[in-house]
Design a protein around this motif. Sequence first.
Motif, PDB file in Angstrom:
ATOM      1  N   VAL A  41       9.937  -1.120  18.439  1.00 25.42           N
ATOM      2  CA  VAL A  41       8.689  -0.766  19.109  1.00 25.42           C
ATOM      3  C   VAL A  41       8.359   0.705  18.861  1.00 25.42           C
ATOM      4  N   ALA A  42       9.349   1.568  18.960  1.00 22.54           N
ATOM      5  CA  ALA A  42       9.134   3.006  18.736  1.00 22.54           C
ATOM      6  C   ALA A  42       8.698   3.274  17.301  1.00 22.54           C
ATOM      7  N   ALA A  43       9.302   2.599  16.332  1.00 21.18           N
ATOM      8  CA  ALA A  43       8.947   2.821  14.926  1.00 21.18           C
ATOM      9  C   ALA A  43       7.507   2.404  14.650  1.00 21.18           C
ATOM     10  N   VAL A  44       7.092   1.275  15.194  1.00 21.94           N
ATOM     11  CA  VAL A  44       5.708   0.822  15.005  1.00 21.94           C
ATOM     12  C   VAL A  44       4.752   1.798  15.696  1.00 21.94           C
ATOM     13  N   ARG A  45       5.090   2.199  16.905  1.00 25.00           N
ATOM     14  CA  ARG A  45       4.258   3.161  17.650  1.00 25.00           C
ATOM     15  C   ARG A  45       4.133   4.476  16.884  1.00 25.00           C
ATOM     16  N   ASP A  46       5.243   4.973  16.333  1.00 28.19           N
ATOM     17  CA  ASP A  46       5.222   6.218  15.568  1.00 28.19           C
ATOM     18  C   ASP A  46       4.333   6.106  14.326  1.00 28.19           C
ATOM     19  N   ALA A  47       4.415   4.982  13.636  1.00 28.05           N
ATOM     20  CA  ALA A  47       3.600   4.788  12.433  1.00 28.05           C
ATOM     21  C   ALA A  47       2.111   4.776  12.791  1.00 28.05           C
ATOM     22  N   ILE A  48       1.762   4.088  13.861  1.00 25.01           N
ATOM     23  CA  ILE A  48       0.364   4.032  14.288  1.00 25.01           C
ATOM     24  C   ILE A  48      -0.120   5.416  14.720  1.00 25.01           C
ATOM     25  N   SER A  49       0.687   6.125  15.483  1.00 17.56           N
ATOM     26  CA  SER A  49       0.308   7.476  15.928  1.00 17.56           C
ATOM     27  C   SER A  49       0.121   8.409  14.742  1.00 17.56           C
ATOM     28  N   TYR A  50       1.018   8.334  13.771  1.00 22.12           N
ATOM     29  CA  TYR A  50       0.931   9.171  12.585  1.00 22.12           C
ATOM     30  C   TYR A  50      -0.362   8.868  11.818  1.00 22.12           C
ATOM     31  N   ALA A  51      -0.659   7.590  11.632  1.00 26.13           N
ATOM     32  CA  ALA A  51      -1.867   7.205  10.903  1.00 26.13           C
ATOM     33  C   ALA A  51      -3.124   7.688  11.637  1.00 26.13           C
ATOM     34  N   GLU A  52      -3.134   7.576  12.953  1.00 29.48           N
ATOM     35  CA  GLU A  52      -4.283   8.050  13.726  1.00 29.48           C
ATOM     36  C   GLU A  52      -4.439   9.561  13.611  1.00 29.48           C
ATOM     37  N   THR A  53      -3.335  10.280  13.703  1.00 33.54           N
ATOM     38  CA  THR A  53      -3.368  11.740  13.640  1.00 33.54           C
ATOM     39  C   THR A  53      -3.802  12.241  12.268  1.00 33.54           C
ATOM     40  N   LYS A  60      -5.417  10.468   9.999  1.00 24.75           N
ATOM     41  CA  LYS A  60      -6.593   9.704   9.536  1.00 24.75           C
ATOM     42  C   LYS A  60      -6.295   8.908   8.261  1.00 24.75           C
ATOM     43  N   ARG A  61      -5.043   8.493   8.108  1.00 20.00           N
ATOM     44  CA  ARG A  61      -4.656   7.667   6.961  1.00 20.00           C
ATOM     45  C   ARG A  61      -4.895   6.203   7.314  1.00 20.00           C
ATOM     46  N   PRO A  62      -5.319   5.406   6.347  1.00 18.87           N
ATOM     47  CA  PRO A  62      -5.548   3.985   6.628  1.00 18.87           C
ATOM     48  C   PRO A  62      -4.220   3.267   6.893  1.00 18.87           C
ATOM     49  N   LEU A  63      -4.212   2.481   7.929  1.00 19.97           N
ATOM     50  CA  LEU A  63      -3.009   1.704   8.255  1.00 19.97           C
ATOM     51  C   LEU A  63      -3.404   0.499   9.091  1.00 19.97           C
ATOM     52  N   ARG A  64      -2.851  -0.634   8.707  1.00 18.63           N
ATOM     53  CA  ARG A  64      -2.925  -1.850   9.509  1.00 18.63           C
ATOM     54  C   ARG A  64      -1.482  -2.312   9.654  1.00 18.63           C
ATOM     55  N   VAL A  65      -1.167  -2.859  10.795  1.00 19.51           N
ATOM     56  CA  VAL A  65       0.172  -3.395  11.001  1.00 19.51           C
ATOM     57  C   VAL A  65       0.054  -4.904  11.070  1.00 19.51           C
ATOM     58  N   LEU A  66       0.680  -5.544  10.104  1.00 22.68           N
ATOM     59  CA  LEU A  66       0.698  -7.001  10.043  1.00 22.68           C
ATOM     60  C   LEU A  66       1.993  -7.464  10.695  1.00 22.68           C
ATOM     61  N   SER A  67       1.867  -8.329  11.669  1.00 23.52           N
ATOM     62  CA  SER A  67       3.042  -8.814  12.384  1.00 23.52           C
ATOM     63  C   SER A  67       3.298 -10.267  11.999  1.00 23.52           C
ATOM     64  N   GLN A  85       3.410   0.713  -0.527  1.00 27.87           N
ATOM     65  CA  GLN A  85       3.374   2.169  -0.419  1.00 27.87           C
ATOM     66  C   GLN A  85       3.949   2.637   0.915  1.00 27.87           C
ATOM     67  N   GLY A  86       3.594   1.987   2.000  1.00 21.34           N
ATOM     68  CA  GLY A  86       4.073   2.387   3.321  1.00 21.34           C
ATOM     69  C   GLY A  86       3.583   3.776   3.690  1.00 21.34           C
ATOM     70  N   ILE A  87       4.169   4.330   4.736  1.00 21.81           N
ATOM     71  CA  ILE A  87       3.838   5.695   5.149  1.00 21.81           C
ATOM     72  C   ILE A  87       5.124   6.427   5.492  1.00 21.81           C
ATOM     73  N   ARG A  88       5.077   7.729   5.414  1.00 22.94           N
ATOM     74  CA  ARG A  88       6.192   8.580   5.826  1.00 22.94           C
ATOM     75  C   ARG A  88       5.701   9.392   7.014  1.00 22.94           C
ATOM     76  N   VAL A  89       6.354   9.219   8.151  1.00 24.07           N
ATOM     77  CA  VAL A  89       5.936   9.940   9.345  1.00 24.07           C
ATOM     78  C   VAL A  89       6.229  11.425   9.185  1.00 24.07           C
ATOM     79  N   THR A  90       7.356  11.751   8.580  1.00 21.91           N
ATOM     80  CA  THR A  90       7.656  13.136   8.203  1.00 21.91           C
ATOM     81  C   THR A  90       8.125  13.107   6.759  1.00 21.91           C
ATOM     82  N   GLY A  91       8.050  14.217   6.070  1.00 20.43           N
ATOM     83  CA  GLY A  91       8.386  14.267   4.652  1.00 20.43           C
ATOM     84  C   GLY A  91       9.790  13.824   4.315  1.00 20.43           C
ATOM     85  N   ARG A  92      10.751  14.088   5.178  1.00 21.04           N
ATOM     86  CA  ARG A  92      12.152  13.753   4.885  1.00 21.04           C
ATOM     87  C   ARG A  92      12.506  12.327   5.286  1.00 21.04           C
TER      88      ARG A  92
END
Length: 174
Positions: free
Chosen positions: A26-38, A40-47, A133-140
């Motif tokens: 749950v935290a990982a999905v929440r973090d990805a969504i928050s990062y995308a919103e912050t 402004k990167r396109p992101l959809r989460v398919l469950s 491609q996915g997303i990286r919440v932080t560079g590392r």
Amino acid sequence: MRPVISDLLHPSQHCGMPENTIFDVVAAVRDAISYAETTKRPLRVLSLDLKEAFDRIFHTYLWTVMHSYGCREGIIDSIAMMYENATSVIQINSHLSTPIPNRCEVRQGCPLSMILFALCLNPLLYYLDERLQGIRVTGRQRKKTVIAYADDVSISVTSKEDVRIIREAITCYE
């Protein structure tokens, strides 16, 4: 199998791993969504919730997956013995049916089943992780493409091309 399984399972698989919980998913999905919103990167989460997932694992597929990950023959044989002549019965009003052979399933409720199922799902997770491609919440941090807990899989979709890749993966995995 727990000491070995952590080296085999995709890092996004949280089921069967003692240090991971459903709350981490749950935290990982929440973090990805928050990062995308912050950002402004396109992101959809398919469950995905795989229908009757534990009932659809063919034993030959399970043994093949275990062989491909280098599991020792003795371990595979021991697990195969548990399923070799397994049967189920149906009880209706205290009457039992004749035994029905089980040719595909890992038994829910058995402590080993979660690990066996996670191993069977592993090829799908790696396939998606390698191609999306996915997303990286932080560079590392490792990119977030798939996050799984047993048969519940969340996939980060960042482009239209991802949809085609996901469809191919699901068709192959089916």
